[in-house]
Write a protein that holds these residues in place. Structure first.
Motif, mmCIF file in Angstrom:
data_model
loop_
_atom_site.group_PDB
_atom_site.id
_atom_site.type_symbol
_atom_site.label_atom_id
_atom_site.label_comp_id
_atom_site.label_asym_id
_atom_site.label_seq_id
_atom_site.Cartn_x
_atom_site.Cartn_y
_atom_site.Cartn_z
ATOM 1 N N GLU A 103 3.251 9.811 -6.412
ATOM 2 C CA GLU A 103 2.829 8.320 -6.461
ATOM 3 C C GLU A 103 1.881 7.692 -5.530
ATOM 4 O OE1 GLU A 103 5.966 5.324 -6.821
ATOM 5 O OE2 GLU A 103 7.446 6.789 -7.811
ATOM 6 N N TYR A 104 2.101 7.735 -3.891
ATOM 7 C CA TYR A 104 1.374 7.018 -3.198
ATOM 8 C C TYR A 104 -0.117 7.602 -3.127
ATOM 9 C CZ TYR A 104 -0.056 4.754 1.383
ATOM 10 O OH TYR A 104 -0.565 3.867 2.234
ATOM 11 N N ILE A 105 -0.400 8.884 -2.986
ATOM 12 C CA ILE A 105 -1.640 9.232 -2.992
ATOM 13 C C ILE A 105 -2.488 9.234 -4.048
ATOM 14 C CG2 ILE A 105 -3.291 11.583 -2.620
ATOM 15 C CD1 ILE A 105 -0.995 12.459 -0.370
ATOM 16 N N PRO A 106 -2.033 9.559 -5.393
ATOM 17 C CA PRO A 106 -2.549 9.212 -6.535
ATOM 18 C C PRO A 106 -3.166 7.776 -6.781
ATOM 19 C CG PRO A 106 -0.871 10.808 -7.153
ATOM 20 C CD PRO A 106 -0.839 9.947 -5.748
ATOM 21 N N ASN A 107 -2.610 7.075 -6.205
ATOM 22 C CA ASN A 107 -2.816 5.531 -6.230
ATOM 23 C C ASN A 107 -3.567 4.853 -5.074
ATOM 24 O OD1 ASN A 107 -1.760 4.837 -9.079
ATOM 25 N ND2 ASN A 107 0.232 5.780 -8.192
ATOM 26 N N ALA A 108 -4.037 5.635 -4.182
ATOM 27 C CA ALA A 108 -4.533 5.171 -3.089
ATOM 28 C C ALA A 108 -5.676 4.627 -3.375
ATOM 29 C CB ALA A 108 -4.557 6.158 -2.025
ATOM 30 N N ARG A 109 -6.185 3.615 -2.595
ATOM 31 C CA ARG A 109 -7.534 2.930 -2.837
ATOM 32 C C ARG A 109 -8.697 4.120 -2.793
ATOM 33 N NH1 ARG A 109 -10.294 1.323 2.017
ATOM 34 N NH2 ARG A 109 -9.378 2.040 3.794
ATOM 35 N N THR A 110 -9.758 3.891 -3.680
ATOM 36 C CA THR A 110 -10.813 4.809 -3.920
ATOM 37 C C THR A 110 -12.223 4.449 -2.708
ATOM 38 O OG1 THR A 110 -11.564 3.470 -5.566
ATOM 39 C CG2 THR A 110 -10.244 5.529 -6.243
ATOM 40 N N SER A 111 -12.264 3.092 -2.170
ATOM 41 C CA SER A 111 -13.155 2.688 -1.619
ATOM 42 C C SER A 111 -12.775 3.195 -0.221
ATOM 43 C CB SER A 111 -13.147 1.013 -1.441
ATOM 44 O OG SER A 111 -14.113 0.798 -0.260
ATOM 45 N N ILE A 112 -13.882 3.600 0.946
ATOM 46 C CA ILE A 112 -13.433 4.013 2.011
ATOM 47 C C ILE A 112 -13.737 2.749 3.113
ATOM 48 C CG2 ILE A 112 -14.262 6.281 1.496
ATOM 49 C CD1 ILE A 112 -16.963 5.605 3.291
ATOM 50 N N ALA A 113 -14.282 1.822 2.675
ATOM 51 C CA ALA A 113 -14.655 0.333 3.664
ATOM 52 C C ALA A 113 -13.406 -0.445 3.865
ATOM 53 C CB ALA A 113 -15.788 -0.183 2.930
ATOM 54 N N ALA A 114 -13.416 -0.657 5.149
ATOM 55 C CA ALA A 114 -12.263 -1.769 5.699
ATOM 56 C C ALA A 114 -12.712 -3.211 4.922
ATOM 57 C CB ALA A 114 -12.248 -2.059 7.002
ATOM 58 N N ASP B 83 -13.328 -3.686 1.878
ATOM 59 C CA ASP B 83 -12.899 -3.933 0.511
ATOM 60 C C ASP B 83 -11.612 -4.058 0.658
ATOM 61 O OD1 ASP B 83 -15.636 -3.699 -0.403
ATOM 62 O OD2 ASP B 83 -15.403 -1.339 -0.226
ATOM 63 N N MET B 84 -10.644 -3.837 1.337
ATOM 64 C CA MET B 84 -9.415 -4.210 1.374
ATOM 65 C C MET B 84 -9.162 -5.621 1.669
ATOM 66 S SD MET B 84 -7.225 -1.483 3.957
ATOM 67 C CE MET B 84 -8.270 -1.783 5.593
ATOM 68 N N PRO B 85 -7.963 -6.351 1.124
ATOM 69 C CA PRO B 85 -7.759 -7.794 1.237
ATOM 70 C C PRO B 85 -7.920 -8.188 2.565
ATOM 71 C CG PRO B 85 -5.924 -6.738 0.044
ATOM 72 C CD PRO B 85 -6.957 -5.629 0.565
ATOM 73 N N ASN B 86 -8.916 -9.431 2.782
ATOM 74 C CA ASN B 86 -9.449 -10.149 3.901
ATOM 75 C C ASN B 86 -10.024 -8.973 4.965
ATOM 76 O OD1 ASN B 86 -9.607 -12.418 5.332
ATOM 77 N ND2 ASN B 86 -7.581 -12.237 6.407
ATOM 78 N N GLY B 87 -10.647 -8.018 4.326
ATOM 79 C CA GLY B 87 -11.068 -6.854 4.872
ATOM 80 C C GLY B 87 -12.347 -7.197 6.005
ATOM 81 N N LYS B 88 -13.448 -8.215 5.177
ATOM 82 C CA LYS B 88 -14.335 -8.351 6.525
ATOM 83 C C LYS B 88 -13.953 -8.855 7.491
ATOM 84 C CE LYS B 88 -18.035 -8.937 2.901
ATOM 85 N NZ LYS B 88 -18.952 -9.975 2.152
ATOM 86 N N ALA B 89 -12.899 -10.053 7.710
ATOM 87 C CA ALA B 89 -12.338 -10.652 8.816
ATOM 88 C C ALA B 89 -11.665 -9.412 9.510
ATOM 89 C CB ALA B 89 -11.530 -11.683 8.154
ATOM 90 N N PHE B 90 -10.775 -8.610 8.829
ATOM 91 C CA PHE B 90 -10.093 -7.595 9.639
ATOM 92 C C PHE B 90 -11.028 -6.888 10.518
ATOM 93 C CE2 PHE B 90 -8.487 -3.122 9.311
ATOM 94 C CZ PHE B 90 -7.636 -3.332 10.271
ATOM 95 N N TYR B 91 -12.011 -6.336 9.849
ATOM 96 C CA TYR B 91 -13.085 -5.261 10.505
ATOM 97 C C TYR B 91 -13.722 -5.950 11.645
ATOM 98 C CZ TYR B 91 -16.071 -1.690 11.742
ATOM 99 O OH TYR B 91 -16.891 -0.821 12.500
#
Length: 609
Positions: free
Chosen positions: A271-282, A284-292
């Motif tokens: 379940e988890y690994i097959p559905n993990a996000r394909t982007s490597i960039a922080a 691209d995660m929710p609120n990712g620019k502010a997080f990085y």
């Protein structure tokens, strides 16, 4: 590198979410445990109001929060009542903890800093840095990621088998923790499910082979590390005690503990690994620019932007590359830079034949380093250190070496050396690695930090990455003065380690903010360092799954070098390297602006003397 010291200092925080039905994460949850992990309205924090809290009260309250929510830490520091407990990671508990932290942070910000003493100003600054990060990590849902490219909670929790087991009560406490593992796995898997549902996961590509770190624990009972304490009892135990405890231990490991790893393996692979996000960039995660950007500021302790870090990295890469080219010229190698790197990566003369050879080389270098310490330090720690291999269960995807500290006065710290894939562990890197991880690097700095009994506990048992990793990289450089790197290949190893840290500034910011692919990052690091391709790949995956941490090394080292140049320039012949190093370390782990302030005070004190 992430240091294995008091992990509970790093606060987990979470907003409550309901578990999605139909997930294999649920088969960790019995009916009672399901109720315990459901979201509820968090209890209001039992803390003082802003108006009636002094700095001391805030410090004491912050430390108490650490102890309240980390039974491992509390027990290791003497609280026997916590000996049988594992952390509670339920939504309501973590939300309650966050409310307490936010209240303290608000109280701290209300204080009139100008009225505090010099020492208390530093205490207030560092505590605010820590509390702000704890609250930020709650906001960014860091607890949704209890795994990284290297390993995860399932491996780190196994250390409970290495605890102090001297009495029957100790064994009963250990059995209680074994019985609590199903609830612990259920809670951690619940957070993985929340992350999977909301797009907060490690990048899928970094999880290739991750299942091996789980299957390593799926063994026969007799071969399980969890069962090992029941095969090595203290001598004063009677045969009847041993038999009874061993039978109970075998039962709980077989029926409760080992099935957890099989279930976790199934959940992760199906379940988890097959559905993990394909982007490597922080970003691209929710609120990712502010997080990085938050991570950039946290790990550098400076108000730097990702672009500024990236440009600094490129400058450092160019400078170090020129020094590396000079070494190649000095050894009269006939070929290109790329051909020299290929030579270093493939020639058997540079690689150990056995794990024992690698460990002995590390031990020999470490003892040489021990011998020169009095020339550079007036104050040395009382805590010794040992050397041992990275545990086999996590070695394949683990970094090349690491320091693992101890918070007990009856246990040494350890310099871990990765003995997996010996043809990827070049000996020419061992001097730089050992000086960084052991002495004068992490062991010396962290041990001195813990022995500063005049500091409050929240500073004695904390780690600020820009300072600690900057010190580790500076320690590699200090080896030049101490007579290391006499072999030109070893010196190239030092430079490749420095280049490694400079390239981190480029690839970390490149991948997380500038659209770099993983392959681009691997190529950049591989073409500029002599790291083995195995190390390059594991390192790039580490940066992807741990955004921003890799920035701390170079920023810290450059700050320390600049401050040393400043002290030498202003003090001239009065500059004493031993006193300077003591001035750097005597305040524990601090932010870069505080470090500069303390060095300025040191310069003025030396001038007055």
């Amino acid at each position: 590198m992430r240091k294995l010291i008091l992990p509970a200092i790093i606060m987990l925080a979470v907003t409550g979410c309901k578990m999605t039905t139909g997930s294999k994460a649920q088969y960790y949850l019995g009916e009672t445990q399901k109720a315990e992990t459901n979201t509820s309205t968090p209890k209001q924090p039992q803390s003082a109001t802003v108006e009636d809290m002094s700095l001391k009260a805030i410090i004491d309250s912050a430390w108490q929060i650490n102890l309240d929510y980390s039974p491992q830490m509390a027990y290791s520091l003497g609280d026997e009542a916590k000996a049988a407990l594992l952390p509670d990671l339920s939504p309501e508990t973590l939300a309650e903890k966050n409310l307490r932290l936010k209240t303290l942070l608000s109280s701290l910000k209300q204080l009139d800093i100008d009225k505090l003493s010099k020492t208390d100003k530093i205490n207030a600054q560092i505590l605010q840095y820590q509390l702000q990060n704890d609250v930020d990590m709650y906001t960014y849902k860091d607890h949704y990621l209890p795994i990284t490219a290297e390993s995860g909670f399932h491996a780190y929790i196994a250390s409970i088998a290495n605890g102090r087991l001297h009495s029957e009560a100790d064994y009963q406490n250990y059995l209680a923790k074994l019985n609590a593992l199903p609830k612990y796995f259920a809670q951690q898997t619940f957070w993985l499910q929340q992350g999977s549902s909301s797009g907060i996961t490690p990048a899928k590509v970094t999880l290739n082979g991750f299942e091996d770190s789980i299957s390593a624990y799926i063994v026969d009972v007799e071969d399980s590390g969890y069962y090992k304490p029941f095969t090595d009892f203290p001598e004063h135990f009677s045969d009847a005690q041993k038999a009874e405890l061993a039978a109970e231990g075998k039962k709980v490991v077989k029926e409760k503990v080992l099935p957890l790893y099989q279930q976790f393996f199934d959940y992760m692979t199906q379940e988890y690994i097959p559905n993990a996000r394909t982007s490597i960039a922080a970003k691209d995660m929710p609120n990712g620019k502010a997080f990085y950007q938050n991570r950039v500021e946290y790990y550098t302790t400076l108000n730097m932007t990702a672009d500024e870090v990236h440009q600094l990295g490129l400058q450092e890469v160019a400078r170090i590359r020129a020094e590396m080219e000079q070494v190649i010229a000095d050894v009269e190698f006939k070929g290109t830079f790329a051909e020299f790197l290929h030579f270093l990566r493939t020639d058997p003369q540079f690689y150990p034949k056995t794990a024992e050879e690698l460990l002995k080389e590390a031990a020999y270098i470490a003892k040489k380093a021990d011998a020169v310490l009095p020339q550079y330090f007036a104050t040395l720690p009382r805590t010794p250190y040992g050397i041992k291999p990275v545990p086999a269960e996590i070695a394949p995807k683990y970094t090349t070496g690491r320091y693992s500290g101890s918070n007990r006065d009856d246990e040494a710290g350890y310099y871990w050396v990765n003995t997996y894939a010996l043809n990827k562990r070049p000996l020419y890197e061992m001097e730089a690695l050992t000086l960084h991880e052991a002495v004068p690097g992490h062991h010396l700095q962290i041990s001195i930090n813990k022995e500063l009994t005049d500091l409050p506990n929240f500073r004695r048992y904390s780690y600020i990455s820009a300072f600690g990793e900057g010190w580790g990289l500076y320690s590699e450089y200090l080896g030049l003065e101490a007579g290391f790197y006499q072999d030109p290949y070893s010196n190239f190893g030092r430079l490749t380690y420095e280049m490694w840290r400079a390239a981190r500034l480029v690839v970390d910011t490149g991948m997380h903010t500038k659209g770099w692919s993983r392959d681009e990052a691997i190529e950049f690091m591989a073409s500029n360092t002599a790291l083995s391709m195995h190390n390059v790949t594991t390192e790039i995956d580490r940066y992807i799954s741990w955004p921003g941490q890799a920035l701390s090394y170079k920023i810290g080292e450059l700050t320390i070098k600049r401050l040393r140049d400043k002290a030498e320039s202003e003090l001239g012949e009065r500059f004493d390297i031993r006193l300077f190093h003591d001035a750097l370390l005597q305040n524990g782990s601090v932010t870069m602006d505080i470090l500069e302030q303390k060095v300025d005070e040191f310069i003025e004190e030396q001038k007055a003397a």
